[in-house]
Write an enzyme that holds these catalytic residues in place. Sequence first.
Site: not given
Ligand code: F6R
Length: 225
Positions: A65, A126, A128, A133
């Site tokens: 992403d 959450n 995701h 989301e």
């Molecule tokens: C980022 C991504 C997100 C993160 C998630 C956890 O490329 O795909 O799904 O893996 O938001 O983020 P952290 O590791 O910062 O807790």
Amino acid sequence: MISQYNIVSDYHQLSSEVAGIVSTQIKEHPLSKLCLPTGSTPLGMYEDLVMLELDWRLVITFNLDVYLMNVDHPESYQSYMKKNLFDSINIFPINCHFPFRPTSAFEDKIAGSMGIDLCILGIGTNGHIAFNEPGSSFKSRTRLVDLDEQTIQDNSRFFDSVDDVPKQAITMGLGTIMESKKIVLMANGKHKREILDEAMYGDVTEEIPASILQEHDNVIIFYCD
Ligand code: F6R
């Protein structure tokens, strides 16, 4: 059914276990196509990967992403990948792909490379994965999305203020991710435990996007407190 849910002792082990899986993949299949995450969780894994001095010359990467923002901003995911991995390994920049518009062209790029061999994921508080989301369709493909309020709050730690967090992103879809041959999800911290367990053992529901992983036959989870 998730076949492998590993609880490891600390962040150091979490990082080295996943870096080991990436390393084995690249050594056994130098032409591997990898799907890569950003965020705080994979930082240790990237450090380990740099130290392993692998040969990345034939590897192709697809990031999960990107924020919809200036790619030169220090918090863009393009900057993150350069800083934490790409500038320190011998990968060819032309082989490093980030989601772009038209999103169908990004999907064509993945399909044209014969699909993703190994996809590394984190998980949001959450539920995701990538920026799919809650409420995202299990069939979703790469697309422009609005970030959830929870994600904006969670990611405000990387910015001066919550108002600076981008509100939109381009993310690989759940359908796209599920086509990966192998998936490894890494989660770090007690605040992720409840949502991780719900996603792995609870109902498979679009309200918890990571729960779709129960339907993939080659998923490994690594968690540490
Ligand atoms: C980022 C991504 C997100 C993160 C998630 C956890 O490329 O795909 O799904 O893996 O938001 O983020 P952290 O590791 O910062 O807790």
